[in-house]
Scaffold this motif. Structure first.
Motif, PDB file in Angstrom:
ATOM      1  N   ARG A 146       8.054  20.777  38.064  1.00 19.64           N
ATOM      2  CA  ARG A 146       9.114  21.174  37.138  1.00 19.64           C
ATOM      3  C   ARG A 146       8.686  22.380  36.332  1.00 19.64           C
ATOM      4  O   ARG A 146       7.533  22.484  35.919  1.00 19.64           O
ATOM      5  CB  ARG A 146       9.446  20.005  36.210  1.00 19.64           C
ATOM      6  CG  ARG A 146      10.258  18.984  36.966  1.00 19.64           C
ATOM      7  CD  ARG A 146      10.455  17.735  36.218  1.00 19.64           C
ATOM      8  NE  ARG A 146      11.530  16.963  36.831  1.00 19.64           N
ATOM      9  CZ  ARG A 146      11.909  15.777  36.425  1.00 19.64           C
ATOM     10  NH1 ARG A 146      11.326  15.222  35.401  1.00 19.64           N
ATOM     11  NH2 ARG A 146      12.881  15.158  37.027  1.00 19.64           N
ATOM     12  N   SER A 147       9.622  23.273  36.112  1.00 19.16           N
ATOM     13  CA  SER A 147       9.254  24.489  35.406  1.00 19.16           C
ATOM     14  C   SER A 147       9.855  24.543  34.011  1.00 19.16           C
ATOM     15  O   SER A 147       9.340  25.246  33.139  1.00 19.16           O
ATOM     16  CB  SER A 147       9.701  25.701  36.219  1.00 19.16           C
ATOM     17  OG  SER A 147      11.049  25.525  36.583  1.00 19.16           O
ATOM     18  N   ASP A 148      10.928  23.803  33.801  1.00 18.79           N
ATOM     19  CA  ASP A 148      11.597  23.915  32.510  1.00 18.79           C
ATOM     20  C   ASP A 148      11.606  22.577  31.780  1.00 18.79           C
ATOM     21  O   ASP A 148      11.839  21.527  32.389  1.00 18.79           O
ATOM     22  CB  ASP A 148      13.043  24.383  32.734  1.00 18.79           C
ATOM     23  CG  ASP A 148      13.625  24.951  31.470  1.00 18.79           C
ATOM     24  OD1 ASP A 148      13.604  26.186  31.310  1.00 18.79           O
ATOM     25  OD2 ASP A 148      14.063  24.147  30.594  1.00 18.79           O
ATOM     26  N   ILE A 149      11.372  22.635  30.501  1.00 22.22           N
ATOM     27  CA  ILE A 149      11.271  21.398  29.710  1.00 22.22           C
ATOM     28  C   ILE A 149      12.597  20.628  29.710  1.00 22.22           C
ATOM     29  O   ILE A 149      12.623  19.411  29.535  1.00 22.22           O
ATOM     30  CB  ILE A 149      10.772  21.728  28.267  1.00 22.22           C
ATOM     31  CG1 ILE A 149      10.187  20.488  27.590  1.00 22.22           C
ATOM     32  CG2 ILE A 149      11.852  22.352  27.400  1.00 22.22           C
ATOM     33  CD1 ILE A 149       8.854  20.073  28.146  1.00 22.22           C
ATOM     34  N   SER A 150      13.689  21.334  29.966  1.00 22.44           N
ATOM     35  CA  SER A 150      14.986  20.651  29.985  1.00 22.44           C
ATOM     36  C   SER A 150      15.119  19.707  31.184  1.00 22.44           C
ATOM     37  O   SER A 150      16.055  18.918  31.269  1.00 22.44           O
ATOM     38  CB  SER A 150      16.125  21.674  30.028  1.00 22.44           C
ATOM     39  OG  SER A 150      16.049  22.386  31.256  1.00 22.44           O
ATOM     40  N   GLU A 151      14.167  19.801  32.110  1.00 24.26           N
ATOM     41  CA  GLU A 151      14.223  18.918  33.283  1.00 24.26           C
ATOM     42  C   GLU A 151      13.639  17.532  33.012  1.00 24.26           C
ATOM     43  O   GLU A 151      13.597  16.686  33.908  1.00 24.26           O
ATOM     44  CB  GLU A 151      13.466  19.564  34.455  1.00 24.26           C
ATOM     45  CG  GLU A 151      14.115  20.843  34.979  1.00 24.26           C
ATOM     46  CD  GLU A 151      13.203  21.575  35.973  1.00 24.26           C
ATOM     47  OE1 GLU A 151      12.952  21.020  37.049  1.00 24.26           O
ATOM     48  OE2 GLU A 151      12.740  22.679  35.630  1.00 24.26           O
ATOM     49  N   CYS A 152      13.172  17.314  31.803  1.00 21.52           N
ATOM     50  CA  CYS A 152      12.608  15.990  31.450  1.00 21.52           C
ATOM     51  C   CYS A 152      13.618  14.876  31.698  1.00 21.52           C
ATOM     52  O   CYS A 152      14.814  15.080  31.525  1.00 21.52           O
ATOM     53  CB  CYS A 152      12.289  15.928  29.949  1.00 21.52           C
ATOM     54  SG  CYS A 152      10.781  16.729  29.456  1.00 21.52           S
TER      55      CYS A 152
END
Ligand code: AOF
Ligand code: ZN
Length: 365
Positions: free
Chosen positions: A334-340
């Motif tokens: 995952r590259s973006d924290i919004s993918e949590c």
């Protein structure tokens, strides 16, 4: 008045909790009968699957006339003839004047009908007292009734930096004996414990409930290629055990494996047991709730497949700081924290040294 009702509803909830692990597939229910001065007359709970409902037990244990009294119960009284006659009828027959309810019954054969029956008999019905708490109490029953799937809780024990082991697999012990004692209580509560063949091979656990007066959950092993040794500890004792193995595994291999387990063949996806299919097969076995005790890969698979409902994370005040150490959930890039994946914490509890963080998953739709 509302505060008095809340206090009594808390009593219903704690009564109901005494039956954890004993009533599946039915709900946890507690009931209290009281008078206009909030004096408690009697109480009852649904103690065991197939036996009396909570309302009936509360009514039967009363030593006085119940006319004009009130009953509070965390779930809408039933209106159907099941293993016992309808509780709503008994409440009407005994002349109770008021029924206070935490939540309506999600069971389609009851839902709303119990309340309607009571109201039609002229009984005052007050709904929604501590509804959120009542729904959490019966989260397993709700999931089963609404989705026809087992409720899945992931149990894990981590350091403060979220590690469950070093790269070589050293993990004994992260949490202390107080935490491990709590795990026994969890094993007593859920219908089944599930783990992977990797965990059976690495840790050789017995996965029994060693709590006083506890009962053993069904053990479920996901073993895609039937790799677990027949001599593993899980196969030694006589608690029920199910092996879910790949549908490609030959019957002759299963025959040779020769353990006391029930073998169920399951479709495989990307070289692993297909979890969605597995969960349905498990539900068909009458298993309403599963506690997973496994490593990061399987935990993550349950999370990414949107199958995990609750996370029970035991956290020890330790920091491993090992960059190759194992995480309690891992496997995504995952590259973006919004993918949590997002959760809501429902409670935290400090034991002696460790804490338990209890959360529910917010599901992607
Ligand atoms: C319970 N305990 O205290 C209440 C229940 O299989 P039966 O006949 O016992 O009926 C089970 C249904 O009854 C259950 O699904 C729920 O809808 C309703 N209420 N059940 O086991 C109780 N109040
Ligand atoms: Zn009933």
């Amino acid at each position: 008045m509302q505060n008095q009702y809340k206090k009594l509803m808390k009593k219903c909830i704690s009564l109901a909790k005494k039956s954890e692990g004993r009533v599946s597939p039915n709900p946890l229910v507690g009931a209290v009968i009281f008078d206009d001065d909030f004096r408690i007359i009697s109480q009852g709970r649904h103690e065991k699957y197939g036996e009396n409902h909570a309302e009936r037990n509360a009514i039967l244990s009363a030593k006085e006339d119940l006319r004009g009294k009130s009953i509070i119960v965390n779930l809408e009284p039933c209106s159907h003839f099941g293993k016992t006659p309808p509780c709503a009828d008994l409440i009407i027959e005994k002349g109770l004047k008021r029924v206070i309810i935490g939540m309506s019954d999600p069971n389609p054969i009851v839902s709303g009908r119990g309340i309607k029956k009571l109201k039609e008999a002229g009984i005052e019905v007050i709904e929604g007292i501590l509804e959120k708490e009542c729904k959490e109490l019966n989260e397993i029953f709700l999931k089963n009734q609404l989705e026809k799937k087992p409720f899945i809780a992931i149990k894990t024990a981590t350091t403060l930096d979220g590690k469950i082991a070093t790269a070589s697999g050293s993990s004994k012990w992260i949490t202390d004996e107080y935490s491990r004692n709590e795990v026994q209580k969890l094993r007593n509560k859920y219908d089944a414990i599930l783990t992977s063949s990797a965990t059976v091979i690495k840790d050789n656990p017995s996965l029994t409930c060693r709590m006083k007066n506890g009962r053993n959950p069904v053990r479920i092993i996901l073993d895609t290629n039937l790799n677990t040794p027949s001599g593993s500890k899980v196969y030694e004792n006589n608690a029920e055990i199910i092996i879910l193995t790949g549908e490609h595994v030959a019957d002759s291999r299963i025959k040779k494996h020769k353990t006391c387990a029930k073998y169920i063949k399951c479709p495989v996806k990307n070289g692993h047991i297909d979890l969605n299919k597995a969960v349905d097969l498990i539900y068909q076995q009458g298993i309403m709730s599963i506690l997973t005790e496994s490593g990061g890969i399987l935990n993550n698979a349950f999370i990414q497949e949107n199958l995990a409902d609750r996370l029970i994370q035991f956290v020890a005040p330790k920091i491993l700081s090992d960059k190759t150490g194992k995480n309690f959930s891992e496997g995504c890039t995952r590259s973006d924290i919004s993918e949590c994946n997002n959760l809501i914490i429902t409670s935290t509890k400090q034991l002696k040294h460790d804490i338990i963080i209890n959360s529910i998953f917010i599901k992607d739709i």
